[in-house]
Design a protein around this motif. Structure first.
Motif, PDB file in Angstrom:
ATOM      1  N   ALA A 179      39.855  54.572 -16.050  1.00 33.63           N
ATOM      2  CA  ALA A 179      41.245  54.586 -15.936  1.00 33.63           C
ATOM      3  C   ALA A 179      41.734  55.690 -16.535  1.00 33.63           C
ATOM      4  N   ASP A 180      41.298  56.368 -17.266  1.00 37.91           N
ATOM      5  CA  ASP A 180      41.788  57.678 -17.954  1.00 37.91           C
ATOM      6  C   ASP A 180      41.750  58.986 -17.045  1.00 37.91           C
ATOM      7  N   LEU A 181      41.010  58.956 -15.992  1.00 39.41           N
ATOM      8  CA  LEU A 181      40.514  60.144 -15.178  1.00 39.41           C
ATOM      9  C   LEU A 181      41.399  59.979 -13.932  1.00 39.41           C
ATOM     10  N   GLU A 182      42.147  61.172 -13.755  1.00 42.73           N
ATOM     11  CA  GLU A 182      42.812  61.527 -12.384  1.00 42.73           C
ATOM     12  C   GLU A 182      42.303  62.831 -11.775  1.00 42.73           C
ATOM     13  N   VAL A 183      41.688  62.599 -10.553  1.00 44.12           N
ATOM     14  CA  VAL A 183      41.046  63.639 -10.002  1.00 44.12           C
ATOM     15  C   VAL A 183      41.914  64.283  -8.849  1.00 44.12           C
ATOM     16  N   ALA A 184      42.898  63.382  -8.516  1.00 48.35           N
ATOM     17  CA  ALA A 184      43.968  63.727  -7.317  1.00 48.35           C
ATOM     18  C   ALA A 184      44.642  65.071  -8.165  1.00 48.35           C
ATOM     19  N   PRO A 185      44.557  66.180  -7.386  1.00 46.68           N
ATOM     20  CA  PRO A 185      45.477  67.307  -7.898  1.00 46.68           C
ATOM     21  C   PRO A 185      47.206  66.788  -7.592  1.00 46.68           C
ATOM     22  N   ALA A 186      47.859  67.350  -8.796  1.00 50.53           N
ATOM     23  CA  ALA A 186      49.294  67.135  -8.400  1.00 50.53           C
ATOM     24  C   ALA A 186      50.170  68.217  -9.092  1.00 50.53           C
ATOM     25  N   GLU A 187      51.269  68.571  -8.547  1.00 51.90           N
ATOM     26  CA  GLU A 187      52.118  69.778  -9.063  1.00 51.90           C
ATOM     27  C   GLU A 187      52.936  69.104 -10.033  1.00 51.90           C
ATOM     28  N   PRO A 188      53.375  69.918 -11.089  1.00 48.94           N
ATOM     29  CA  PRO A 188      54.186  69.571 -12.041  1.00 48.94           C
ATOM     30  C   PRO A 188      55.691  68.929 -11.075  1.00 48.94           C
ATOM     31  N   GLU A 189      56.292  68.000 -11.607  1.00 51.99           N
ATOM     32  CA  GLU A 189      57.412  67.534 -11.023  1.00 51.99           C
ATOM     33  C   GLU A 189      58.611  68.426 -11.043  1.00 51.99           C
TER      34      GLU A 189
END
Lengths: 252, 291
Positions: free
Chosen positions: A230-240
């Motif tokens: 649950a503490d892992l995010e693999v999807a890359p994301a731009e700062p908002e």
């Protein structure tokens, strides 16, 4: 290998920029106590920036992070030394004092903690013995080979039994045999309970610790991981909302 | 805690031996800067002293009314010794004054041959040295005291001299001492910058100490002590050099036509010089760490 659920490192949506350049983008992961994590990825992926954030060498601007019980967001300058007494760091370029003896270099973190001299001597000797440096204890570090200097840096990092050991390309300047030997040393300390995060792009080094987790960074994003939780995010994301303003005095 | 503090202080001194060449060069720079500042101060202090003492010497000519009884005169002349800043006096009864005048006139003495002693007033020439306070006030106070003596008819003194002394005092107050302050500040900046640059060579050490969890004081205290010791040592060596320079200058000043007494710096100035250098060194260490 990560047997305890209590996290030693929890990183949530951390982004970091140097001017217009984003070194980290929305990085989220956690690592339990006693865990072993390889941070991998090409040069410029953000591995060093992440390690610098984790030991308080860079102020945490965006996101949240907790390391060895310290909240890094808003961590005051006065508390940074306290964090660093729980977190040891090993660098590719050793960062030892070349004019001082091996024993003096290894004793440095203990002296900073006001450990009694007799105890310092005992612990330094024990660590140097375990790393095969006991016969060089009185040599100035400038006399040593690169591999020996790296072992001095490791000895300095582990002599205080840190909760967390961060290593930034510690085998980068070493030949393969020496690199694998150092990995054995890291594995040994990991079995004694020290949590380790090691940044590398050397596949041989990663293969030396089969049970370790792997987190891949590319261009500041987590692009792959060897586990899911649950503490892992693999999807890359731009700062908002655009680049965060860099804080003055980025070094600590 | 105290032992730890003492160890850190001693480490600050011991660390000075780590890079002897760099430390020696820094010490030389600090010493020479302090020496130049001290030399300027030494010259100014002596110049100030010479001008103030020359401007502070006043001669009053006091004339009593003719016919003042000689007993009363002698009593008042004795009381002149008690005037503040009294240096010397010469007194003349009317007869003595006439003799002096005759001697001064030489060949023309016959011109006053018909005069009797009573034609000239009893006179006292009093030399006084004004203290360092305002000379005009001193002159006014002295005038009042002299005018209060019974039978005093007239008093002469040099008003120009008062103006000169006053002008020098004003100049010293408004220009000279601020200039010395500015010089001290400049010297402190030079010394501070030198110490700061010498600490730049220890940046790696400071970074490593920070890396292994050293607190602010663990890092700062030895560097602060090292900077202060360097400044103090430079200041002390500069005072030694100044003492040597003073010997040479004092001999030079004592020869004619100067015939000046050339004094060394007062203790307060010496302490300020050495202390200022030490303070500059310590502050520079702090600044270097904050950069």
């Amino acid at each position: 290998m990560d047997t305890t659920p209590e996290p030693m490192v929890r990183v949530q949506h951390v982004s970091h920029n140097f001017g217009a350049h984003w070194a980290l983008r929305n990085v989220t992961f956690s690592l339990g106590k006693g865990g072993f994590l390889f941070l991998c990825g090409p040069s410029g992926a953000g591995k060093t920036t992440l390690l610098r954030l984790l030991h308080g060498a860079l102020p945490l601007g965006r996101g949240a992070a907790e390391v060895a019980g310290f909240q890094l967001k808003g961590l005051s300058g006065a508390r940074v030394p306290l964090l660093r007494r729980q977190v040891s760091v090993v660098f590719q370029d050793f960062r030892i004092l070349p004019g001082r003896s091996v024993a003096d270099n290894v004793a440095l973190p203990l002296e900073v903690r006001a450990v009694p001299r007799a105890t310092v001597r005992k612990r330094v000797n024990a660590v140097l013995r375990s790393l095969g440096l006991d016969d060089k204890a009185l040599c100035p570090c400038s006399w040593l080979s690169g591999g020996e200097q790296q072992r001095v840096a490791i000895a300095r990092a582990i002599v205080v039994n840190p909760q967390l050991l961060l290593a930034d390309e510690p085998t980068g300047n070493l030949d393969r045999a020496l690199a694998l030997h150092l990995m054995e040393i890291f594995k040994q300390f990991n079995t004694f309970g020290t949590t380790i995060i090691l940044a590398t792009h050397n596949r041989d080094v990663m293969a030396a610790v089969p049970g370790a987790r792997h987190l891949e960074l590319t261009d500041g994003r987590v692009t792959a991981a060897s586990w899911r939780d649950a503490d892992l995010e693999v999807a890359p994301a731009e700062p908002e909302d655009g680049p965060a303003r860099p804080k003055p005095g980025g070094r600590r | 805690m105290i032992a730890r503090m003492a160890r850190l202080l001693l480490r600050g001194v011991a660390d000075l031996g780590r890079n002897p060449l760099a430390q020696a060069l820094t010490l030389c720079a600090v010493t020479l800067t302090a020496f130049l500042a001290g030399l300027f101060l030494l010259l100014l202090v002596n110049l100030n002293q010479a001008l103030l003492s020359a401007g502070g010497d006043f001669v009053f000519q006091v004339y009593w009314a003719p016919g003042t009884p000689e007993d009363a005169l002698r009593d008042q002349w004795a009381r002149l010794d008690a005037l503040p800043g009294f240096q010397a006096k010469t007194t003349y009864t009317p007869a003595q004054a006439l003799d002096e005048l005759g001697l001064a006139l030489g060949g023309e003495a016959k011109a006053i041959g018909g005069l009797t002693g009573g034609a000239l007033p009893p006179t006292a020439v009093v030399s006084l040295r004004a203290p360092e306070a305002d000379p005009a006030v001193f002159v006014q106070q002295t005038l009042s005291a002299l005018q209060g003596l019974p039978g005093v008819a007239d008093i002469h003194y040099s008003a120009l001299q008062v103006d000169l002394a006053r002008s020098w005092q004003r100049f010293a107050r408004t220009v000279l001492w601020p200039l010395i302050g500015l010089l001290g500040f400049t010297a402190a900046l030079v010394v501070g910058n030198t110490v700061r640059l010498s600490l730049a060579g220890r940046r790696d050490e400071v970074d490593i100490l920070r890396l292994v969890g050293a607190g602010r004081w663990y890092i700062q205290l030895p560097l602060l002590v090292g900077g202060a010791v360097q400044g103090l040592a430079g200041g002390a060596l500069a005072l030694g050099l100044l003492a040597l320079a003073h010997l040479a200058l004092a001999d030079l000043a004592a020869t004619p036509p100067l015939n000046m007494t050339f004094a060394f710096l007062p203790l307060g100035h010496c302490l300020a010089l050495a202390g200022g250098m030490a303070l500059a060194g310590a502050l520079a260490s702090l600044v270097a760490l904050r950069e």
